[in-house]
Write an enzyme that holds these catalytic residues in place. Structure first.
Site, PDB file in Angstrom:
ATOM      1  N   GLY A 120       2.470  -2.875   8.117  1.00  0.00           N
ATOM      2  CA  GLY A 120       2.793  -3.397   9.413  1.00  0.00           C
ATOM      3  C   GLY A 120       4.086  -3.708   9.585  1.00  0.00           C
ATOM      4  CB  THR A 176      -0.920  -0.159   1.350  1.00  0.00           C
ATOM      5  OG1 THR A 176      -1.512  -1.230   1.311  1.00  0.00           O
ATOM      6  CG2 THR A 176      -1.910   1.247   1.198  1.00  0.00           C
ATOM      7  CD  GLU A 208      -4.837  -9.335   4.143  1.00  0.00           C
ATOM      8  OE1 GLU A 208      -4.671  -9.316   2.872  1.00  0.00           O
ATOM      9  OE2 GLU A 208      -3.570  -8.887   4.813  1.00  0.00           O
TER      10      GLU A 208
END
Lengths: 680, 680
Positions: free
Chosen positions: B186, B147, B433
């Site tokens: 993350g 992303t 997701e």
């Protein structure tokens, strides 16, 4: 920080273009929403003073602990009143200032909105002369202690006792059980010096005459230590880190004596000997609760307005997916029906709720005038109305804030998007000031009462059409839909919603027919003893939505109002279809009868789209008000996100302290296990 | 702390009585849910080790800052692997341990679930031999950088470039714009040493061949400082204080060179000269994403299980309102239909989703076997299935956690209730997701494709009934409902749901007819160019619910399954009614056709009620797992709330520091203004 680049420039271009497209007069509409240009300018003056004070800066707020947020909240409160003094603000200015800082959830609100009004309304003249001015000037700070660990909405079951002792002319306050501990009390945790306590009044001989109010000192006014017999504290953090600046607290009383004069005895009292004096106008004390609930309608509108402003601005500058043939760029996401069909109804509800709140506060002023002259005739109607509306607007606005947040995709989950905090602070509104499920029961009960009063009356069968028509005109606002059942010549509109029809008339009529059908069925199932689990909610929603749809004052911007009506109908489709109130016109082949409605919604959304930025600008929110990187006025959202991330405490050192402590040992073990050297 | 009193004793009595009433064998059911007694015991062994380690204590967690939560998270991770080594845990044990600490949202999950699988699946054999073992043993820590600030789900629009330089046989990674900054990654913020980066591959001459994966070192493996050309950091807090222990981060690359061998080139590559080598089995790389999505179904089930356990336990011991004639006490709130009709369907969905997840993971294993032998025939079906299910279960479970939290009234808003944190950590599942709206589009597209393939085929008109029947049997699971349209002798069941009927058969049939009607209409409106804004969501939901309803494996506890089916039907009423699929039987007078369904739901709820505590106990959650004062196993909820509030940092001093700083000055000003003395 990298230099601004194309996308950020494009953000600004897109926002300016959207603003230029708006055909409505933004400042005229804004002034209207703020009760006129003068009021708007007043708010601006107050707001500018707050914004330019560094204490009110919000940029570090997301990084503070709850304790720091509480301490900051007290500092803001102190400063706000200091500014009020320095700038000679009127009480109205101060109220505007509290509106401006509404996202700070300050515990002083409990003094101002709960403690002081209850005290003013119910204290005896003596108590009032002794403490009224001190309370009004905040020489002492108070809270309102009702909810207990074991009981909330159901006031009749509170366990705290106030036993009258005629020998000393005192009351003895006591918490007999763990569950009688006062709990959730705003501003009690660490702030208040005094409080108004709900406790069961026990007369000499042990007779319990139910909950009454008592004025009690909690903390020393000099040292701020709890007085003897009071165990006081904060109940701990709220869900999702919300409401952090408010010290919701607990209190346990161990045989605490207070003078007899400290009972709030305007509507009920005890003689020196301990005889209960029946309240002549007990209902007069309900006024305060209704006032708070009617204020919640306006608040819900402005909250939705904030969410709509942020999400619509971001959707205007965010480009994703299919190419826009005009610009060669990806399309602005607000052009996708799946997105604007989610956001424009939020905008519509914000307008409707703001105007509804204004109409309601006028009704409330009328009620207050009535009550002060002892006239309680409108109280029941106002009670139903505010109960139904409180549930309707809080349920809708909680959902709207979350829908708006989710519409922003991944970035909506950043704290810097701003809507997460709004949601977390607002979501308890479904529970406080009357749990929504409980309030719905009251709407149902009132609906059934009116229904049965009319239709179980044997005289009705022989009443003339003229008599019935007269009866119909006498129905109060929240029961007007029942007139449909009084005139057998009336029947539901059988046309499908179509932009060319009288959409407003049809929609209101359908909402009223739905309310009538549901109440009629509820009366029947109640008689049979077979209500289903969701009947109460469906009836309350139907009755309240019929009332809102037919409220003339909410018709401010025509297309916005129509969109509100149509989306309300869409959410009512199960009821409409199951009662046969919404059927395809006879000329149309079999198909989905909901389709016409959905296409009409799509059409109105499309027509509203060019006005979306103008309609949100008219809410008058500044970047400081919104505190959202995605809702910035100039549209430069990516620069704003980048800038705010740089403040994150984890970014203040290049290497985290977790490295030496945990990350490095873990990797060294891993390298050993992999047969690699420690230095790669 | 006050001594326990009657209400707490009563709490324990009520809980014990509810437990005694259960007729199901709790431990048998629990073992079944955990894949057998041996697996349950394994989990218990691992869990006991974690619980007895003070580092894993959660009691202070609500009071930590985000930075402290991150540091704690790294310490937990390090300790978990230390324990794994000390206790010689198998990889399966380690996986169980991560399941046990799932509410800690540790950033190592990104290494384990995203970084490592992608690397293993797509790295060349050379790169694998060089880094595979280091990664598996966590000698280096990784993240998966997809992303960007400007783009997420739409991978084709990512802006980061990887330009091949044949002269040096290197790729040059670069972030050309602010919006190309990798964002939300993350474990990138402060943890990872390496990453797999999605970047557009640019060939010599400038040809862009779209996004590919590159293995890049981010930080020095000794000092943990970012390597030159990388600007790295944390993106800041998430909404509602959630996901605090995970360091979602950003990265900007400035002309960073990496060796050619660091492209993950198993399915695509570049020759030394810079010629693109077309991937032979590009689709094979989708496997990882499907694996994550199918895991989300199971996770949603266990999340709902947690919420149901907490809320049902609290509703069992909480007594409010009308008197229960048997005990003379107020009624347990779970006995109110308005409450258990909200909670039991959550319980039902939890059971269905857990079993659905298990069935899905079996399908996934089969798919993985197929893929490893190059067979991609099941990939499309698995893609539709996991897309639809991911949207369905995350949407439902987000709502369920909030419904459960709200069912607990005021106390549900305490952080100590536990569900606020669950909600805030889980709510982004609607977006990550694969954004749910985007996934729904894929379900719609697949449904239309199959529909058109069959019904636009001119051969169909002349096909024999036998041919059509054969075609019907060949439909994949997610399209089985289309067989209804192939046989003109079939028609929807016209009976109303009634406990005496074949409820399961009727319900599944209605769900399938609804899917068929919606897809048929969607095919028509797509042809006409008039789809409405919500059509995609309604079709995707209908198709997926028909699939779930008909999945044999979810039929574990019969009444639970039936309740799932009936509440699914209830939520589908608009579709059923508008397509005329659900009409009152001819014998019944006009009335609300939905009523029979609602009464049937009420009846099943009533029958399930005595099993509610047993069915939640069977989820096997300990007090430590739930971390909820309202969900404690012994039912002593008020004592638990009291005890936890004492830990609040604000309570560690009797007088807050805000007193001298702000509260006192404010009151002194007030007293002056009221003409009172400073000392009252």
């Amino acid at each position: 920080m990298p230099a601004p680049h194309d996308a950020s420039k494009q953000n600004a271009i897109d926002m300016a273009a959207a603003r230029a497209k708006t055909s409505i007069n933004v400042s005229t509409l804004r002034d209207f929403l703020y009760n006129g240009a003068a009021q708007w300018q007043k708010r601006e003056r107050v707001s500018n003073i707050l914004v330019s004070d560094p204490l009110f800066n919000k940029s570090q707020r997301p990084f503070l602990t709850r304790k720091e947020l509480y301490i900051r909240g007290q500092a803001l409160t102190n400063r706000l009143y200091e500014l009020a003094e320095n700038h000679k603000w009127t009480p109205e200015d101060v109220q505007l200032a509290f509106g401006v800082v509404s996202d700070e959830v300050l515990s002083i609100n409990l003094h101002n909105i709960a403690f002081e009004p209850v005290f003013l309304l119910q204290a005896s003249p003596e108590l009032l002369s002794q403490y009224g001015d001190l309370i009004a000037k905040r020489g002492i700070l108070g809270c309102y202690l009702q909810t207990e660990l074991g009981h909330g909405t159901n006031v009749g079951r509170l366990e705290t006792t106030a036993t009258y002792i005629p020998e000393t002319q005192e009351f003895e306050l006591h918490s007999p059980t763990l569950t009688s501990t006062k709990w959730w009390i705003g501003a009690l945790g660490k702030t208040s010096t005094h409080g108004v306590v709900q406790a069961k009044l026990i007369l000499p001989g042990g007779k319990d005459v139910g909950p009454h109010l008592f004025f009690v000192q909690l903390r020393d006014t000099e040292t701020h230590q709890p007085l003897p017999g009071r165990i006081l504290g904060d109940i701990g953090p709220k869900a999702m880190g919300a409401y952090a600046a408010t010290d919701n607290g607990f209190a346990r009383f161990t045989h605490v004596r207070i003078p007899k004069s400290h009972m709030l005895s305007k509507f009920a009292g005890v003689t020196d000997e301990g005889k209960y004096v029946t309240p002549p106008h007990a209902k007069l004390s309900y006024g305060g609760m209704l006032y708070i609930r009617s204020g919640m309608v306006t608040a819900a509108g402005w909250l939705g307005a904030k969410a709509a402003t942020v999400a619509i601005r971001y959707a205007t500058v965010r480009r994703q997916g299919t190419l826009d043939p005009a610009s060669g760029l990806e399309s602005q996401v607000i052009t996708y029906p799946s997105l604007h069909a989610r956001l424009l109804p939020i905008l519509a509800r914000a307008y409707v709720f703001i105007e509804l709140g204004r109409a309601l506060s006028r009704s409330f002023d009328a009620l207050a005038r009535d009550l002060s002259s002892g006239n309680t005739s409108q109280l029941a109607e106002m009670h139903v109305m505010t109960s139904g509306l409180k549930t309707l607007v809080t349920t809708a606005s909680i959902q709207d804030v979350e829908t708006a947040r989710r519409s922003m995709g991944g970035h909506g989950y950043s704290a810097f998007a701003g809507l997460g905090k709004l949601y977390a602070d607002y979501v308890p509104s479904a529970t406080y000031e009357g749990e929504n499920y409980v309030l719905d029961q009251q709407v149902l009960r009132a609906g059934l009462k009116t229904f049965n009063l009319i239709f179980s009356n044997p005289a009705l069968a022989s009443a003339s059409p003229a008599d019935k028509a007269k009866l119909a005109t006498r129905l109060p606002g929240t029961s007007r839909y029942l007139r449909l059942l009084l005139d057998p010549s009336l029947c539901p509109p059988d046309c499908i919603i179509h932009p060319a029809d009288d959409v407003v008339g049809t929609a209101i009529s359908l909402l009223e027919w739905r309310a009538a059908a549901l109440v009629k069925e509820a009366a029947q199932t109640q008689k049979d003893g077979t209500p289903d689990a969701t009947a109460t909610q469906r009836v309350a929603k139907a009755v309240t939505e019929a009332f809102v749809g037919g409220t003339r004052e909410v018709r401010v911007v025509e297309k916005v109002y129509v969109l509100y009506l149509l989306t309300t109908l869409e959410s009512a489709l199960v009821d409409l279809l199951s009662f046969g109130l919404y059927v395809p016109p006879k000329t149309e082949a079999a198909g989905d009868p909901a389709r016409g409605l959905r296409l009409a919604i799509g059409q109105f959304c499309k027509e509203l789209l060019p006005e979306a930025i103008g309609l949100t600008d008219a809410f008058g929110y500044s970047d400081w008000d919104l505190d959202s990187a995605l809702g910035v006025h100039d549209g430069r959202v990516y620069e704003a996100l980048w800038a705010r991330a740089q403040d994150e405490p984890l970014n203040q050192t290049e290497v985290t302290e977790a490295y030496e402590a945990s990350i490095k040992p873990m990797m060294l073990r891993g390298r050993r296990a992999a047969g690699a050297s420690a230095k790669l």
